[in-house]
Motif scaffolding. Structure first.
Motif, PDB file in Angstrom:
ATOM      1  N   THR A  45       0.964  -1.080   0.013  1.00 38.69           N
ATOM      2  CA  THR A  45      -0.122  -0.154  -0.041  1.00 38.69           C
ATOM      3  C   THR A  45       0.931   1.103  -0.060  1.00 38.69           C
ATOM      4  N   LEU A  46       0.643   2.083  -0.876  1.00 41.02           N
ATOM      5  CA  LEU A  46       1.615   3.258  -1.306  1.00 41.02           C
ATOM      6  C   LEU A  46       1.212   4.432  -1.018  1.00 41.02           C
ATOM      7  N   ASP A  47      -0.105   4.778  -0.699  1.00 35.95           N
ATOM      8  CA  ASP A  47      -0.981   5.980  -0.749  1.00 35.95           C
ATOM      9  C   ASP A  47      -1.047   6.571   0.582  1.00 35.95           C
ATOM     10  N   GLY A  48      -0.370   5.889   1.663  1.00 31.93           N
ATOM     11  CA  GLY A  48      -0.789   6.256   3.076  1.00 31.93           C
ATOM     12  C   GLY A  48       0.419   7.105   3.364  1.00 31.93           C
ATOM     13  N   PRO A  49       0.618   7.580   4.682  1.00 37.80           N
ATOM     14  CA  PRO A  49       1.795   8.214   5.463  1.00 37.80           C
ATOM     15  C   PRO A  49       2.972   7.429   5.218  1.00 37.80           C
ATOM     16  N   GLU A  50       2.825   6.024   5.403  1.00 38.40           N
ATOM     17  CA  GLU A  50       4.196   5.360   5.109  1.00 38.40           C
ATOM     18  C   GLU A  50       3.769   4.063   4.481  1.00 38.40           C
ATOM     19  N   PRO A  51       4.440   3.604   3.608  1.00 33.64           N
ATOM     20  CA  PRO A  51       4.130   2.263   2.873  1.00 33.64           C
ATOM     21  C   PRO A  51       4.209   0.976   3.790  1.00 33.64           C
ATOM     22  N   TYR A  52       3.237   0.078   3.595  1.00 34.62           N
ATOM     23  CA  TYR A  52       3.566  -1.120   4.011  1.00 34.62           C
ATOM     24  C   TYR A  52       3.041  -2.455   3.204  1.00 34.62           C
ATOM     25  N   ALA A  53       3.250  -3.395   3.937  1.00 32.88           N
ATOM     26  CA  ALA A  53       3.339  -4.619   2.950  1.00 32.88           C
ATOM     27  C   ALA A  53       2.274  -5.803   3.460  1.00 32.88           C
ATOM     28  N   VAL A  54       1.609  -6.428   2.923  1.00 34.37           N
ATOM     29  CA  VAL A  54       0.664  -7.454   3.366  1.00 34.37           C
ATOM     30  C   VAL A  54       0.838  -8.672   2.535  1.00 34.37           C
ATOM     31  N   PRO A  55       1.498  -9.619   3.164  1.00 34.65           N
ATOM     32  CA  PRO A  55       1.656 -11.122   2.528  1.00 34.65           C
ATOM     33  C   PRO A  55       0.321 -11.790   2.204  1.00 34.65           C
ATOM     34  N   LEU A  56       0.287 -12.352   0.831  1.00 35.06           N
ATOM     35  CA  LEU A  56      -0.829 -13.069   0.734  1.00 35.06           C
ATOM     36  C   LEU A  56      -0.651 -14.501   0.287  1.00 35.06           C
ATOM     37  N   PRO A  57      -0.028 -15.007   1.329  1.00 34.25           N
ATOM     38  CA  PRO A  57       0.145 -16.633   1.077  1.00 34.25           C
ATOM     39  C   PRO A  57      -1.071 -17.699   0.836  1.00 34.25           C
ATOM     40  N   LEU A  58      -0.946 -18.560   0.106  1.00 34.29           N
ATOM     41  CA  LEU A  58      -1.888 -19.858   0.220  1.00 34.29           C
ATOM     42  C   LEU A  58      -1.278 -20.919   0.855  1.00 34.29           C
ATOM     43  N   ALA A  59      -1.746 -22.112   0.586  1.00 30.70           N
ATOM     44  CA  ALA A  59      -1.540 -23.274   1.056  1.00 30.70           C
ATOM     45  C   ALA A  59       0.000 -23.882   0.489  1.00 30.70           C
ATOM     46  N   GLN A  60       0.081 -23.669  -0.767  1.00 29.52           N
ATOM     47  CA  GLN A  60       1.131 -23.817  -1.683  1.00 29.52           C
ATOM     48  C   GLN A  60       1.750 -22.597  -1.980  1.00 29.52           C
ATOM     49  N   PRO A  61       3.131 -22.950  -2.202  1.00 31.74           N
ATOM     50  CA  PRO A  61       3.935 -21.623  -2.527  1.00 31.74           C
ATOM     51  C   PRO A  61       3.674 -21.506  -4.059  1.00 31.74           C
ATOM     52  N   GLU A  62       4.008 -20.458  -4.477  1.00 29.83           N
ATOM     53  CA  GLU A  62       3.679 -20.155  -6.061  1.00 29.83           C
ATOM     54  C   GLU A  62       4.917 -20.383  -6.914  1.00 29.83           C
ATOM     55  N   GLU A  63       4.674 -20.709  -8.103  1.00 28.30           N
ATOM     56  CA  GLU A  63       5.697 -21.351  -9.117  1.00 28.30           C
ATOM     57  C   GLU A  63       6.307 -19.889  -9.609  1.00 28.30           C
ATOM     58  N   ARG A  64       7.702 -19.690  -9.965  1.00 25.48           N
ATOM     59  CA  ARG A  64       8.545 -18.544 -10.101  1.00 25.48           C
ATOM     60  C   ARG A  64       7.786 -17.841 -11.625  1.00 25.48           C
ATOM     61  N   ASP A  65       7.266 -18.723 -12.326  1.00 26.40           N
ATOM     62  CA  ASP A  65       6.629 -18.085 -13.530  1.00 26.40           C
ATOM     63  C   ASP A  65       5.014 -17.472 -13.224  1.00 26.40           C
ATOM     64  N   ALA A  66       4.621 -17.378 -12.112  1.00 25.18           N
ATOM     65  CA  ALA A  66       3.543 -16.569 -11.863  1.00 25.18           C
ATOM     66  C   ALA A  66       3.630 -15.256 -12.024  1.00 25.18           C
ATOM     67  N   GLU A  67       2.522 -14.655 -12.232  1.00 33.52           N
ATOM     68  CA  GLU A  67       2.293 -12.931 -12.672  1.00 33.52           C
ATOM     69  C   GLU A  67       1.551 -12.560 -11.557  1.00 33.52           C
ATOM     70  N   VAL A  68       2.034 -11.335 -11.178  1.00 32.98           N
ATOM     71  CA  VAL A  68       0.933 -10.728 -10.089  1.00 32.98           C
ATOM     72  C   VAL A  68       0.681  -9.285 -10.723  1.00 32.98           C
ATOM     73  N   LEU A  69      -0.606  -8.761 -10.386  1.00 29.50           N
ATOM     74  CA  LEU A  69      -0.971  -7.460 -10.867  1.00 29.50           C
ATOM     75  C   LEU A  69      -1.885  -6.906  -9.765  1.00 29.50           C
ATOM     76  N   PRO A  70      -1.596  -5.664  -9.251  1.00 25.14           N
ATOM     77  CA  PRO A  70      -2.403  -5.066  -8.146  1.00 25.14           C
ATOM     78  C   PRO A  70      -3.845  -4.330  -9.006  1.00 25.14           C
ATOM     79  N   LEU A  71      -5.129  -4.302  -8.286  1.00 28.42           N
ATOM     80  CA  LEU A  71      -6.134  -3.663  -8.712  1.00 28.42           C
ATOM     81  C   LEU A  71      -6.218  -2.229  -7.939  1.00 28.42           C
ATOM     82  N   ALA A  72      -7.125  -1.472  -8.199  1.00 24.26           N
ATOM     83  CA  ALA A  72      -7.279  -0.136  -7.515  1.00 24.26           C
ATOM     84  C   ALA A  72      -7.853  -0.366  -6.181  1.00 24.26           C
ATOM     85  N   ASP A  73      -9.020  -1.682  -6.061  1.00 20.05           N
ATOM     86  CA  ASP A  73      -9.485  -1.762  -4.843  1.00 20.05           C
ATOM     87  C   ASP A  73      -8.547  -2.701  -3.836  1.00 20.05           C
TER      88      ASP A  73
END
Length: 404
Positions: A45-73
């Motif tokens: 999250t980049l629009d606050g007074p200080e940036p912070y990160a939220v991990p979003l892990p699932l039961a299995q780790p992701e493959e290295r070729d997975a792609e992620v893209l943030p949405l405005a919500d």
């Protein structure tokens, strides 16, 4: 502007290839975090007074070729590959766990996510085939992934030309032909119009576009010399594309990743942030067409190389991650070039007098002056003014209007 980056910091010096993507409005970012094979999506999250990160892990780790893209919500789209099947899901924090909403799948031998759409709601992907390239709406549709355009030839790249997410620029290569950038109108069933045709034989690629000013950053081999060069033009201008000497570095690759927004109709005043890759690693460059200088700057330790955003006021924000600070943003007041305030106005001037306040501050060394007028591309035997972006009236780009 938005950017996809290659992170060059695992332990400040080690190289880890993980993408870092920022929404068009600069509020959120996402990447694959973790070490080794224990990878998981992470939202910043980049629009606050200080940036912070939220991990979003699932039961299995992701493959290295997975792609992620943030949405405005605040949700994060993830694309996973299993053979020739690409699945899409939305991830979001759900108490101490991670929620997942499956969106569907696309059958394709090759598929990549396009840069975040300007509206922050929709997400698109590019799937090249044998004779054409499909543009898929993979998030934001009513019934799962939807094929919204089919462009003849093999397409790559991707840059948004407006603020509505209607006009998409793609670098298209027909069989046996050169690469040329085309404009795809997603509101007209994927109607295709030529956008960049510097010479008949040259490979012309659009790297970055700014919808406010019309500034285009281009890589092309039109100047000759057996290598690609970085140039700039203006959407709708009849002037030729220029290839400044200041953007030509020996033994280094210069790639733009962010353009200062809000500079209505004054493309020469826009500050451009560049990633410079050389034998010594990756570092930062800042350039303006009006200043004709490339300022080379040291990035912060742990910079997620090739990522960052500009404020309208000209402050450059660079994300970084180190062992001590796993989620940080440095705000840089970058150098102003003498004379930048007198940049030529394209179209309606920004104020009643057509004058912008001159910038202050010394140039940062090493700075490379450019000969007045730059280097317009005039290929041997071509008519004067033959190297230019296709004029606005010849492409489906009439929606770009002055605001403010």
């Amino acid at each position: 502007m938005t950017a996809c980056a290659i992170e060059t910091a695992a332990k400040e010096e080690a190289v880890a290839r993980t993408g870092f993507t920022i929404t068009a409005d600069g509020t959120y970012a996402a990447r694959l975090a973790g070490t080794g094979d224990a990878l998981f999506p992470e939202r910043w999250t980049l629009d606050g007074p200080e940036p912070y990160a939220v991990p979003l892990p699932l039961a299995q780790p992701e493959e290295r070729d997975a792609e992620v893209l943030p949405l405005a919500d605040g949700r994060v789209l993830i694309s996973r590959r299993a053979g020739e099947r690409h699945t899409f899901s939305l991830l979001y924090p759900s108490g101490p766990a991670t929620g997942e909403l499956a969106l569907g799948a696309v059958e394709a031998s090759e598929l990549t996510l396009l840069p975040p759409a300007p509206d922050g709601v929709c997400a698109y992907a590019l799937a090249p085939g044998e004779t054409s390239t499909a543009v898929w709406l993979v998030a934001g549709g009513a019934f799962g992934p939807e094929r919204v355009a089919d462009v003849p030839g093999r397409c790559s790249g991707g840059a948004w030309l407006d603020r509505t997410g209607r006009l998409l620029a793609l670098d298209r290569q027909p069989p046996g032909g050169p690469v040329k950038t085309v404009a795809v109108d997603l509101a007209r069933g994927g109607a295709v119009t030529p956008l960049l045709e510097i010479t008949d034989e040259s490979d012309d690629r659009l790297l970055l576009a700014d919808a406010d000013s019309g500034l285009l950053l281009i890589r092309s081999n039109a100047p000759g010399e057996g290598r690609d060069r970085l140039g700039w033009g203006v959407l709708g201008s009849l002037r030729p594309v220029r290839f400044p000497e200041s953007l030509r570095l020996p033994d280094a690759l210069v790639t733009p990743f962010a353009v200062q927004p809000g500079q209505m109709l004054t493309p020469e005043s826009c500050a451009v942030a560049l990633r410079i890759d050389g034998a010594a690693g990756s570092w930062l460059g800042v350039w303006r067409a009006a200043g004709r200088r490339l300022h080379q700057l040291a990035p912060p330790p742990g910079w997620l190389a090739g990522s960052g955003t500009w404020s309208r006021e000209g402050v450059l924000r660079l994300p970084y991650a180190t062992g001590e600070v796993p989620c940080g943003v440095v705000r840089m007041e970058v150098p102003r070039d003498a004379g930048c305030g007198s940049a030529e106005t394209f179209g309606r001037p920004p104020d009643a007098k057509g004058v912008r306040s001159p910038g202050k501050g010394p140039a940062t060394e090493p700075a490379q002056p450019e000969h007045a007028g730059g280097e317009p591309c005039e290929a041997p035997g071509s008519p004067p003014g033959g190297c230019k972006p296709v004029p606005l009236q010849q492409a489906p780009l009439t929606g770009r209007a002055a605001r403010g």
